[in-house]
Design a protein around this motif. Structure first.
Motif, short mmCIF file in Angstrom:
data_model
loop_
_atom_site.label_atom_id
_atom_site.label_comp_id
_atom_site.label_asym_id
_atom_site.label_seq_id
_atom_site.Cartn_x
_atom_site.Cartn_y
_atom_site.Cartn_z
N LEU B 228 11.24 6.19 -3.19
CA LEU B 228 10.78 5.24 -2.17
C LEU B 228 10.23 5.98 -0.96
O LEU B 228 9.22 5.58 -0.38
CB LEU B 228 11.94 4.32 -1.74
CG LEU B 228 12.37 3.28 -2.78
CD1 LEU B 228 13.52 2.44 -2.23
CD2 LEU B 228 11.20 2.38 -3.16
N ILE B 229 10.89 7.08 -0.59
CA ILE B 229 10.41 7.85 0.57
C ILE B 229 9.03 8.43 0.28
O ILE B 229 8.12 8.37 1.11
CB ILE B 229 11.42 8.96 0.94
CG1 ILE B 229 12.68 8.31 1.52
CG2 ILE B 229 10.82 9.94 1.93
CD1 ILE B 229 13.82 9.26 1.79
N LEU B 230 8.85 8.94 -0.93
CA LEU B 230 7.53 9.49 -1.29
C LEU B 230 6.47 8.38 -1.30
O LEU B 230 5.35 8.57 -0.84
CB LEU B 230 7.59 10.18 -2.65
CG LEU B 230 8.36 11.50 -2.69
CD1 LEU B 230 8.48 12.03 -4.12
CD2 LEU B 230 7.69 12.55 -1.81
N LEU B 231 6.85 7.20 -1.81
CA LEU B 231 5.91 6.07 -1.82
C LEU B 231 5.54 5.67 -0.39
O LEU B 231 4.38 5.39 -0.09
CB LEU B 231 6.54 4.85 -2.52
CG LEU B 231 6.59 4.91 -4.05
CD1 LEU B 231 7.25 3.67 -4.61
CD2 LEU B 231 5.17 5.06 -4.61
N ALA B 232 6.54 5.66 0.49
CA ALA B 232 6.27 5.31 1.89
C ALA B 232 5.26 6.29 2.48
O ALA B 232 4.39 5.90 3.25
CB ALA B 232 7.56 5.32 2.69
N ARG B 236 1.31 5.32 4.09
CA ARG B 236 0.83 5.62 5.44
C ARG B 236 -0.64 6.02 5.47
O ARG B 236 -1.22 6.12 6.52
CB ARG B 236 1.63 6.77 6.05
CG ARG B 236 3.05 6.48 6.18
CD ARG B 236 3.71 7.67 6.80
NE ARG B 236 4.09 7.33 8.15
CZ ARG B 236 4.20 8.20 9.13
NH1 ARG B 236 3.90 9.44 8.92
NH2 ARG B 236 4.59 7.84 10.31
N LEU B 237 -1.19 6.29 4.31
CA LEU B 237 -2.59 6.68 4.29
C LEU B 237 -3.48 5.48 4.64
O LEU B 237 -4.64 5.64 4.95
CB LEU B 237 -2.97 7.23 2.91
CG LEU B 237 -2.17 8.47 2.49
CD1 LEU B 237 -2.46 8.84 1.06
CD2 LEU B 237 -2.48 9.64 3.42
N ILE B 241 -1.50 -0.02 7.74
CA ILE B 241 -0.06 0.26 7.74
C ILE B 241 0.26 1.21 8.89
O ILE B 241 1.28 1.10 9.54
CB ILE B 241 0.33 0.96 6.40
CG1 ILE B 241 -0.06 0.11 5.21
CG2 ILE B 241 1.81 1.34 6.40
CD1 ILE B 241 0.91 -0.91 4.80
N TYR B 242 -0.64 2.16 9.11
CA TYR B 242 -0.31 3.24 10.02
C TYR B 242 -1.53 3.69 10.80
O TYR B 242 -2.57 3.95 10.22
CB TYR B 242 0.24 4.42 9.21
CG TYR B 242 0.52 5.64 10.03
CD1 TYR B 242 1.73 5.74 10.71
CD2 TYR B 242 -0.40 6.68 10.14
CE1 TYR B 242 1.99 6.86 11.48
CE2 TYR B 242 -0.14 7.78 10.91
CZ TYR B 242 1.06 7.87 11.57
OH TYR B 242 1.34 8.97 12.33
N ARG B 467 3.87 0.61 9.97
CA ARG B 467 4.53 -0.44 9.20
C ARG B 467 5.22 0.12 7.96
O ARG B 467 5.71 -0.63 7.12
CB ARG B 467 3.50 -1.49 8.77
CG ARG B 467 3.01 -2.32 9.92
CD ARG B 467 2.05 -3.39 9.45
NE ARG B 467 1.70 -4.27 10.55
CZ ARG B 467 0.52 -4.86 10.67
NH1 ARG B 467 -0.41 -4.67 9.76
NH2 ARG B 467 0.28 -5.66 11.69
N SER B 468 5.22 1.46 7.84
CA SER B 468 5.88 2.04 6.66
C SER B 468 7.32 2.43 6.98
O SER B 468 8.08 2.78 6.10
CB SER B 468 5.11 3.28 6.19
OG SER B 468 5.23 4.30 7.15
#
Lengths: 393, 545
Positions: B228-232, B236-237, B241-242, B467-468
């Motif tokens: 999940l952390i890697l997906l987050a 962010r790309l 979201i970011y 938003r991630s």
């Protein structure tokens, strides 16, 4: 007495208690069972007294400064030392392995001594440190690292016992390297405190990136700062300059101190070897004769298993939350952050290797040594040499 | 798929090493876990059939086997670890704090090693394609390793029965054989284990006492957290979201917050900069050695506005206050998902107003004008028929090959060229720089001077929307749950195996053997049951002898 003085006096009490406890643990070797447990119990009680004294010292300093005393090198390292003793006691009460104290306490004393060589004045908190997360992140990270360090102490016991000292090998060499680095730390403390007591001081000014700085040497000058002028008249100096590629604040002075420590370590190490005519690890091997190696191996693994989740929480997750609050990014590839990640990767690899056949025992012990070296690197080199947001110097 | 039927009647999957039900080693598969060469059984994953150990024909099999290997996983970790370390030798481009371009900075500052560092791209280590590839490979390895082990292990633990094959019992690491144990002793043993939290299952007098099986799932849970952390990180790309931006806002100024579709404005009411008192009793020892004052607070008192209606080009937008607050280091201000962080300050570094007086040859004042860097005023009427016209304004003056210019729009080093018009139509030109005024004509009729200059402080704020974050939070929480579950509890199993008038005891745990032995020791106290031997320990000793 005012609070800061009281605080440092209690730290002395703690230090002396750890010293006495170490001696008692050493004296308990070879005693018969009943007598031995009496000695060991006394040693443990004195260790606990020392820990309480150190906690009192910590609390007094906290009251005096108005913030938790983990804000600079001296404060952090002595807190880390406190955690080491605490972690040792926890593991002792699980496994009742006294020999661990024989390694843990002297090294803890060295670490506290090392920390005391940094400025000890109570300093105010700069805005970036004014956060509740200072209390949570720094303390938990220190505790986790202390528990992980127990695996190094156990690993060292394992190696001292296990490695065949009847002939020279790579293993005996590296074990001696560990011993030598311990002596170098001792030499550093002896040199800095004795020249400090004598009030030795030589000043230089040097230029870097177009700005002029001054730096104060506390040890005789073997290496001057690069591109510098001596300010103290008539002071002794060899006239040799530190290499120019060494950058950063006071690089020359740090290099000078490092060389002195390594030379001092060499002298102590050489003298002991001359007298004993044996490798250091060989001389102390008999102390650990009765150790159960399987249990030591278990302690190596267990302390990593206990420390790893705490490290993740304290040194990575809480650190990230704080960084998000302070700088708006939870991760910024600052050297300290990267080295915390490296530590985490390393112990993750350790835990995975334990699943693999052949990585128990001696190999685990070596890994525990490397893990501790990484922790120390992050504490000392990253703070003092690789500049970044966490730089204390 | 070839199923293997065990003599106990259980049907096992192809590749099973130890029968899922009774634990009997399955003929022909013992080499998989190396049981054919050792006295003790390899109990990893309970000898269940792992895909990676069973198939190795197609390219898919081979890829699967590659990523499911712990060895490969460890290598990936070690390579990433070393790469991460190399990246800290010199500062990353992000942190280099120098105006020099990287192509010069590394070589000038660190010599040849610095040049190599730069040329290999290590100055952007953590965003390099290969570093990210390494992280992605670790991610793939996490998924495949977990699936390869979780599925068969779960099946084996579900299918295990209390009545085990004798071979399985005897080849456990902890084992003992007791003669003529009374039913009472056996019952006491079981009872005590029950009290210690073991779950007891029985089958024909054979007993399985099991505790903390859930701890076995810890690694798989924590791997989910990491994924999940890697997906987050990938999420962010996307800019929705970011995003991240930066703005300078001066005291008293209202500025548009960048990257917000011109929807939000910020007013800097006041900037507060405080330092520690050098005479503070607590800190005076430490502060004595400090050359500069030690700051205690950076703070922007801000008001946030939102544009009320749609902006008509060319018109001043109508603003509505939505929030106000103090932004400090460690105390950001959030509104509508956007967060502002106190990040930089330029203390007294920008000119707000410059007051210039004009006198005649006798030193009599004709008048003055106040140049305001915020206003776009070009003409000043200074009285008695005189006027001033601003011809050129450089907020941050510098001289380049093309002549005078401004290196930024911030009035950090303003320069002016202005002309003074007298009532009789004469014109004289003057140049203002660094709080000095120089006449551009040789013989000036007037005495032009700076009366005062007003400097203000600008506050640097980081603007962010992320938003991630929640996903990172969820990932980290799941990771912590998994890692605690897996490392702070231990899966323990004890088998009681009656055989004629003997009682065989065997036990297994995935870790902390010391604790397991203690459990058994305490439970068989005052019975005639023999304490289990650690057969691995004995093994080691017999080798040494």
């Amino acid at each position: 007495m005012d609070l800061p003085t009281l605080s440092s006096n209690f730290l002395y009490v703690a230090f002396i208690a750890y010293l006495i406890a170490s001696i008692i643990f050493w004296a308990s070797i070879g005693k018969r069972k009943e007598k031995n447990s009496k000695w060991v119990n006394t040693g443990i009680i004195i260790t606990i007294i020392g820990l309480i004294a150190q906690i009192v010292s910590f609390i007094f300093r906290w009251i005096a400064s108005g913030h938790i005393p983990v804000g600079n090198m001296f404060e952090f390292i002595s807190f880390f030392g406190m955690c080491l003793v605490f972690a040792f006691l926890v593991l002792y009460f699980i496994y009742k392995e006294t020999t661990l104290g024989l390694v843990a306490l002297p090294i803890t004393m060295l670490i506290i001594g090392y920390g005391s060589m940094f400025p000890r004045e109570i300093s105010p908190l700069v805005p970036s440190l004014q956060s509740h997360w200072l209390y949570i992140h720094v303390t938990l990270a220190a505790l986790a690292e202390a528990i992980l360090a127990i695996s190094f102490f156990a690993g060292l016991v394992y190696l001292i016992v296990k490695i065949d000292q009847s002939r020279r090998s790579q293993q005996t060499f590296w074990l001696e390297v560990i011993m030598y680095s311990i002596f170098s730390t001792l030499a550093f403390i002896i040199l800095v405190s004795s020249f400090g007591a004598a009030g030795y001081n030589v000043e230089f000014s040097y230029e870097q990136n177009g700005e002029t700085f001054t730096t104060e040497y506390e040890l005789p000058v073997l290496f001057e700062p690069n591109n510098s002028t001596l300010l103290t008249e008539g002071a002794f100096t060899t006239g040799i300059e530190a290499p120019g590629w060494m950058q950063g604040a006071d690089a020359g002075r740090k290099f000078n101190t490092l060389v002195w420590s390594l030379l001092g370590g060499l002298v102590i190490y050489g003298l002991i070897r001359l007298i004993t005519r044996k490798r250091i690890a060989h001389s102390i091997q008999p102390w650990f004769k009765r150790v159960n190696l399987d249990r030591i191996d278990e302690i190596i693994y267990r302390s990593v298993a206990i420390g790893f989740p705490l490290f993740t929480l304290g040194a990575l997750i809480f650190a990230a939350i704080w960084a998000q609050q302070a700088w708006g990014r939870f991760w910024g590839w600052d050297p300290k952050e990267v080295w915390a990640l490296i530590t985490w990767f390393f112990y993750a690899a350790f835990l995975h290797l334990r699943l693999t056949r052949g990585w128990h025992g001696e190999k685990s012990a070596w890994l525990a040594v490397i893990g501790f070296a990484i922790i120390m690197f992050n504490l000392i080199v990253v703070n003092l040499v690789l500049a970044g947001l966490h730089s204390y110097a | 798929m070839n199923k293997i039927k065990c003599e106990c009647g259980h049907i096992n999957h192809e590749g099973t090493v130890l029968c899922e039900s009774c634990g009997k080693p399955i003929k022909g598969n013992q080499h998989i876990d190396g049981n054919d060469k050792t006295k003790l059984l390899n109990m990893r994953y309970d000898g269940s059939a792992r895909r990676s150990q069973t198939y190795n024909r197609t390219i898919i099999d081979k890829t699967w086997n590659f990523f499911s290997s712990v060895k490969v996983g460890v290598w990936l970790i070690v390579i990433t670890l070393i790469a991460s370390g190399i990246g800290t030798i010199y500062p990353q481009e992000l942190h280099k704090q120098s105006s020099l371009p990287s192509s010069q900075f590394y070589e000038l500052e660190y010599g040849l090693p610095g040049k190599i560092f730069y040329q290999l791209g290590f100055h952007n280590m953590y965003s390099s394609w290969w570093y990210i590839t390494l992280l992605a490979l670790i991610g793939i390895s996490l998924v495949i390793c977990s699936l390869d082990r979780y599925v068969p292990l779960r099946r084996a633990l579900k299918n295990q029965r209390p009545k085990r094959n004798e071979v399985f019992i005897k080849r456990q690491r902890l084992f003992s054989e007791s003669n003529k144990v009374s039913g009472e002793d056996k019952a006491q043993f079981i009872n005590k284990l029950k009290k210690k939290g073991y779950k007891i299952t029985e089958q024909d007098g054979h007993v399985l006492a099991e505790k903390n099986r859930f701890s076995r799932w810890g690694p798989y849970v924590n791997h989910i957290g990491l994924i999940l952390i890697l997906l987050a990180g990938i999420l962010r790309l996307f800019p929705s979201i970011y995003f991240e931006d930066y703005l300078w806002v001066r005291e008293g100024e209202t500025a548009l917050i960048p990257s917000t579709n011109e929807q939000y404005y910020i007013e800097n009411e006041q900037f507060i900069y405080e330092v520690y008192d050098r005479h503070d009793e607590r800190f005076q020892e430490a502060l004595k050695n400090e050359e500069f004052d030690v700051p205690s607070n950076f703070q922007t008192n801000a008001i946030i506005y939102k544009v009320k209606e749609e902006v008509i080009t060319g018109q001043e937008p109508e603003l509505e206050e939505i929030t106000r607050g103090e932004i400090r280091l460690n105390e950001p201000l959030s509104f509508d998902g956007i967060t502002l962080y106190q990040q930089g300050t330029q203390l007294q570094s920008e000119y707000k107003t410059i007051d210039i007086v004009i006198r005649d040859e006798n030193g009599q004042s004709i008048g003055n004008f106040v140049f305001d860097t915020d206003e776009d005023l070009r003409q000043y009427d200074i009285g008695s028929g005189y006027s001033v016209e601003i011809l050129e304004y450089y907020p941050q003056f510098s001289v380049t090959e093309q002549g005078p210019s401004s290196s930024s729009k911030y009035p950090r080093n303003p320069a002016l060229i202005f002309s003074l018009h007298s009532p009789d139509g004469d014109e004289e030109r003057y140049f203002y720089l660094l709080e000095e005024v120089l006449p551009l004509a040789e013989d000036s009729n007037y005495d032009v001077e700076v009366a005062s200059a007003d400097l203000i402080t600008a506050s640097g704020l980081l603007v962010k929307r992320d938003r991630s974050l929640w996903l990172f939070g969820v990932g980290a929480t799941i990771f912590m749950i998994g890692v605690v579950q897996g490392l702070y509890w231990h899966h323990r199993r004890i088998w009681i195996h009656p055989k004629e008038d003997k009682l065989l005891i065997a036990a297994h745990t995935n870790k902390n053997w010391f604790g397991l032995k203690k459990d058994i020791e305490q439970s068989i106290e005052n019975t005639s049951i023999t304490m289990v031997n650690d057969q691995q320990e004995l093994d080691a000793q017999s080798k040494e002898d």
